[in-house]
Design a protein around this motif. Structure first.
Motif, PDB file in Angstrom:
ATOM      1  N   ALA A  73       0.912  -1.708  -0.033  1.00 29.24           N
ATOM      2  CA  ALA A  73       0.008   0.009  -0.508  1.00 29.24           C
ATOM      3  C   ALA A  73       0.972   1.587   0.142  1.00 29.24           C
ATOM      4  O   ALA A  73       2.365   1.481   0.708  1.00 29.24           O
ATOM      5  CB  ALA A  73      -0.811  -0.012   1.204  1.00 29.24           C
ATOM      6  N   GLN A  74       0.322   2.465  -0.364  1.00 30.29           N
ATOM      7  CA  GLN A  74       0.856   3.054  -0.963  1.00 30.29           C
ATOM      8  C   GLN A  74       0.423   4.481   0.388  1.00 30.29           C
ATOM      9  O   GLN A  74      -1.198   4.941  -0.102  1.00 30.29           O
ATOM     10  CB  GLN A  74       1.231   4.151  -1.669  1.00 30.29           C
ATOM     11  CG  GLN A  74       1.687   5.776  -2.274  1.00 30.29           C
ATOM     12  CD  GLN A  74       3.275   5.051  -2.231  1.00 30.29           C
ATOM     13  OE1 GLN A  74       4.020   4.131  -2.792  1.00 30.29           O
ATOM     14  NE2 GLN A  74       3.844   6.126  -1.316  1.00 30.29           N
ATOM     15  N   THR A  75       0.918   5.054   1.520  1.00 30.09           N
ATOM     16  CA  THR A  75       0.409   6.639   1.829  1.00 30.09           C
ATOM     17  C   THR A  75       0.896   7.488   1.841  1.00 30.09           C
ATOM     18  O   THR A  75       2.596   7.400   1.694  1.00 30.09           O
ATOM     19  CB  THR A  75      -0.527   6.082   3.090  1.00 30.09           C
ATOM     20  OG1 THR A  75      -0.739   6.938   3.722  1.00 30.09           O
ATOM     21  CG2 THR A  75       0.929   6.044   4.118  1.00 30.09           C
ATOM     22  N   THR A  83       5.796  -1.194   9.111  1.00 31.60           N
ATOM     23  CA  THR A  83       5.478  -2.373   8.784  1.00 31.60           C
ATOM     24  C   THR A  83       6.041  -2.830   7.581  1.00 31.60           C
ATOM     25  O   THR A  83       7.074  -3.158   7.306  1.00 31.60           O
ATOM     26  CB  THR A  83       4.279  -1.380   8.045  1.00 31.60           C
ATOM     27  OG1 THR A  83       5.380  -0.351   6.470  1.00 31.60           O
ATOM     28  CG2 THR A  83       4.104   0.098   8.842  1.00 31.60           C
ATOM     29  N   THR A 117       1.219  -6.804   5.069  1.00 33.28           N
ATOM     30  CA  THR A 117       0.669  -5.195   6.200  1.00 33.28           C
ATOM     31  C   THR A 117       1.917  -3.622   5.481  1.00 33.28           C
ATOM     32  O   THR A 117       1.665  -2.636   6.335  1.00 33.28           O
ATOM     33  CB  THR A 117       0.507  -5.336   7.363  1.00 33.28           C
ATOM     34  OG1 THR A 117       1.018  -5.300   8.124  1.00 33.28           O
ATOM     35  CG2 THR A 117      -0.484  -5.963   7.156  1.00 33.28           C
ATOM     36  N   THR A 174       3.967  -0.630   3.706  1.00 32.36           N
ATOM     37  CA  THR A 174       3.228   0.407   3.867  1.00 32.36           C
ATOM     38  C   THR A 174       4.615   0.719   2.561  1.00 32.36           C
ATOM     39  O   THR A 174       5.260   1.358   3.696  1.00 32.36           O
ATOM     40  CB  THR A 174       2.661   1.128   4.196  1.00 32.36           C
ATOM     41  OG1 THR A 174       1.482  -0.043   4.581  1.00 32.36           O
ATOM     42  CG2 THR A 174       1.823   2.935   3.901  1.00 32.36           C
TER      43      THR A 174
END
Length: 485
Positions: free
Chosen positions: A24-26, A396, A400, A402
């Motif tokens: 995921a990217q944030t 992380t 999960t 990130t």
């Protein structure tokens, strides 16, 4: 036939994409308060702890700690080790001899060559008071420049379950050592108790702060407990990297730190690591331990600790036996010392832990900013040359994991003239990796050679609230060095 091959290729590609989804990217923001710097990180914060048995000469008369052990001196220097504690269970093991003056001469010759301070443990369990006084006198008179302090006994709660009995014995030793005819200027640390007995540290501080004997309170810590109970390495790695570890540190600190500070004393972990009993196989010796140890050093530095000595060695004393050291910073090899993952954490802290700590906040990057719940920790310092160091740790990992885009900024800084970053990484971000760890794109060789490089970070020409952007993949860490206008 061609169309069938194409279908097979497409199916295989789809399986790969399904089995290994992209992380995921944030985006997050790290804001520093550059106008209110806190305490300065001591120059000797990064330390190691060895068994006292290592001070003794081997059967050939060779000393591990010696000015002639150039590979070990080089390894200390490349990792940034500035404090060496000798003690451990073998310091109070009656079946072993205490070091001789010749052993101590070699130890302090090493200290001089490696530029480290020594925490020296005197035997308390069935130890000779006269012998301790003689050794303290010898060290004080010959090696005060490289002596940090004396510890009297190691984990006394193991052999003296009554605190009052223990502290009475400790006082007898300290009083005799500091007698006017002996070493009146000697300084001590204590009580050097094991985890679970930190309330002894609080009581020790309250009882002895006014004597003038104490340089700091020494406590031991293995936050993930007994390695013998680690039966699932993956779960142990996950626990080391979980945000709950910071909550554990806070509870642990509450048992002794307020009393220590209220009595005007400093405190240090003179012995610590991930799990006791030699560490956990496939956890304490993996990249997970590097990310854990980096955050561990920073968390405690940010909460006022003056240093941490990670226990290490080829073997360590677990109860009455010597075991392979899974949490070692390095092991002896034919041509030098093979640096393990945790050694990279010590090196990275020495790169970023310069100067005075700065308050900071981690929030969303949008407006208005709000708290975020990502497994990211960040710390910052104002260096003596008025530049800034940010340490960013993305814990992380795995399913999960990130990818983080981190914006760095300060309302008080009027832009930057230069930015650079150095990264700590494992192959494919694998926290179970034991080899292939790199810092600045380079491994540390067995001969203590390191060619890691800082890489430039783009600096916008004008001031923005968040002028610096750093990408931080899962299971990695970075130190960002920024020079203000």
């Amino acid at each position: 036939m061609a169309s069938r091959k194409l279908l097979i290729l497409l199916a295989a590609t789809l399986c790969l994409l399904t089995a290994a989804p992209a992380p995921a990217q944030t985006t997050v923001a790290v804001r520093i308060d550059s106008k209110n710097p806190g305490a300065e990180i001591p120059a000797d914060f990064v330390g190691l702890s060895f068994e006292m048995q290592r001070v003794l000469a081997d059967t050939n008369g060779w000393h591990y700690f010696s000015a002639t052990n150039q590979p070990l001196i080089a390894t200390f220097k490349v990792l940034g080790i500035k404090n060496l504690r000798v003690g451990g269970n073998t310091a109070d093991r009656p079946t072993l001899p205490v070091p001789t003056q010749a052993d101590v001469d070699n130890l302090f010759a090493f200290a001089s060559a490696a530029d480290v301070k020594i925490i020296y443990t005197l035997r308390l369990n069935q130890g000779s008071l006269d012998g301790a006084v003689q050794m303290a006198n010898y060290i004080s008179r010959h090696y005060s420049d490289h002596l940090d302090c004396f510890a009297i006994g190691n984990e006394p709660n193991v052999f003296s379950t009554n605190y009052d009995v223990y502290v009475a014995g400790w006082k007898r030793f300290a009083a005799q050592i500091t007698a006017p005819s002996n070493s009146p200027g000697a300084r001590f640390c204590g009580p050097s108790v094991s985890p679970g007995h930190e309330k002894w540290s609080a009581q020790f501080a309250a009882d002895l702060a006014r004597t003038g004997w104490l340089k700091f309170i020494s406590q031991h810590d293995y936050p993930d407990g007994d390695a013998r109970r680690s039966t699932n390495a993956a779960l142990t790695r996950d626990k080391l990297l979980a945000p709950a570890m910071n909550e554990h540190y806070a509870k642990f600190a509450a048992n002794f730190v307020p009393t220590v500070v209220s009595n005007g004393l400093a405190y240090r972990f003179e012995e610590a690591n991930s799990l006791y009993d030699g560490g956990a196989l496939d956890a304490s010796d993996t990249f997970a331990s590097a990310l854990w140890a980096l955050n561990y050093q920073w968390w405690w530095a940010a909460h006022g600790m003056t240093g941490i000595n990670f226990h290490t060695g080829d073997k360590v004393a677990a109860r009455d036996e010597n075991k392979p050291c899974r949490y070692a910073s390095f092991w002896t090899v034919t041509n030098g010392y093979n640096v393990h993952p945790i050694g990279y954490a010590e090196k990275m802290f020495s790169l970023g832990g310069r100067g005075r700590l700065l308050p900071l906040k981690i929030t969303s990057a949008g407006y208005p900013p709000h708290p975020v719940n990502f497994n990211l920790t960040a710390y910052a310092t104002l260096a003596p040359d008025n530049s800034y160091y940010f340490t960013l740790i993305n814990q992380t990992h795995g399913d999960t994991g990130t990818n983080l885009t981190v914006f760095l900024g300060s309302k008080e800084v009027d832009g930057w003239t230069k930015g650079e970053v150095i990264r700590l990484a494992a192959p494919a971000g694998d926290v179970s990796a034991k080899t292939g760890i790199t810092l600045g794109g380079s491994e540390i060789s067995d001969t203590a050679a390191w060619t890691g490089q800082w890489q430039p970070v783009a600096v916008p020409p004008e001031k923005f609230q968040f002028p610096i952007t750093v990408e931080l993949p899962p299971a990695s860490a970075a130190v960002v060095h920024l020079t203000p206008k």
